[in-house]
Design an enzyme around this catalytic site. Structure first.
Site, PDB file in Angstrom:
ATOM      1  N   ARG A  50       0.804  -1.293   0.098  1.00 17.69           N
ATOM      2  CA  ARG A  50       0.098   0.027  -0.059  1.00 17.69           C
ATOM      3  C   ARG A  50       0.902   1.243  -0.046  1.00 17.69           C
ATOM      4  NH1 ARG A  50      -1.154   4.253  -0.225  1.00 17.69           N
ATOM      5  NH2 ARG A  50      -2.810   5.257   0.408  1.00 17.69           N
ATOM      6  N   LEU A  64      -1.394   7.125   8.765  1.00 15.65           N
ATOM      7  CA  LEU A  64      -2.453   6.021   8.674  1.00 15.65           C
ATOM      8  C   LEU A  64      -2.166   4.845   7.753  1.00 15.65           C
ATOM      9  CD1 LEU A  64      -5.316   8.843   8.708  1.00 15.65           C
ATOM     10  CD2 LEU A  64      -4.048   7.845  10.495  1.00 15.65           C
ATOM     11  N   PRO A  65      -1.114   4.089   7.734  1.00 12.91           N
ATOM     12  CA  PRO A  65      -0.974   3.074   6.940  1.00 12.91           C
ATOM     13  C   PRO A  65      -2.062   2.080   7.073  1.00 12.91           C
ATOM     14  CG  PRO A  65       0.337   2.665   8.963  1.00 12.91           C
ATOM     15  CD  PRO A  65       0.029   4.255   8.940  1.00 12.91           C
ATOM     16  N   HIS A  66      -2.499   1.502   5.957  1.00 12.37           N
ATOM     17  CA  HIS A  66      -3.542   0.605   5.977  1.00 12.37           C
ATOM     18  C   HIS A  66      -3.688  -0.436   4.768  1.00 12.37           C
ATOM     19  CE1 HIS A  66      -4.617   4.154   3.641  1.00 12.37           C
ATOM     20  NE2 HIS A  66      -5.183   3.586   2.751  1.00 12.37           N
ATOM     21  N   ALA A  67      -4.000  -1.771   4.950  1.00 11.58           N
ATOM     22  CA  ALA A  67      -3.860  -2.693   4.259  1.00 11.58           C
ATOM     23  C   ALA A  67      -5.226  -3.642   4.322  1.00 11.58           C
ATOM     24  CB  ALA A  67      -2.653  -3.546   4.626  1.00 11.58           C
TER      25      ALA A  67
END
Length: 154
Positions: A50, A64-67
């Site tokens: 991501r 705000l890392p997201h996966a």
């Protein structure tokens, strides 16, 4: 949706040794594995994939890392306060010390976006972020994060 719907106390940590974004992603993978029973390596791979699309550092020391993860059935998260900020390629070029990672099922659709919007709105509040930074205890941070009242999107 509230933050306490997304976050377990075991998924809140204060980390002193993260020296890079990659090291932090590994720490987040370990947190997700212990709190939610997902694959640490799979989580790191998904987060890094991501990030390759564009950095998730949103500015003011926040990322705000997201996966999407195939092993989970609801949107969950992990929160990290870094004792020493790190470069996260944020939009404002400032180092990051508050990180809220979100993990969503592959078919989460709108729930993932609602969770991302909730966390983004919450961490846009400078006074709220200052309160998090002033309390380097995971239990206190969890309490601060989960006592907030959700703000409805406009």
């Amino acid at each position: 949706m509230n933050v306490n719907d997304l976050l377990k106390p075991a998924a809140v940590r204060v980390i002193s040794g993260a020296s890079s974004k990659k090291r932090l992603m590994h720490d987040i993978g370990d947190i997700a594995a212990s709190a939610y029973g997902v694959s640490a390596n799979g989580t790191v791979e998904a987060l890094m994939e991501r990030e390759s699309l564009g950095p998730t550092g949103v500015g003011h020391g926040v990322a705000l890392p997201h996966a999407r993860l195939p092993e989970i059935d609801s949107v969950t998260g992990a929160f990290v306060l870094l004792e020493r900020p790190i470069d996260f390629e944020a939009v404002d070029r400032q180092p990051v010390d508050l990180v809220f990672a979100l993990f969503a099922p592959e078919d989460a659709g709108v729930e993932h976006l609602k969770a991302l919007a909730l966390i983004s709105r919450t961490l846009r509040d400078g006074a709220f972020c200052a309160k998090l930074r002033a309390n380097p205890d995971p239990a206190k941070i969890y309490t601060i994060l989960t006592e907030i009242t959700p703000v409805q999107a406009a």
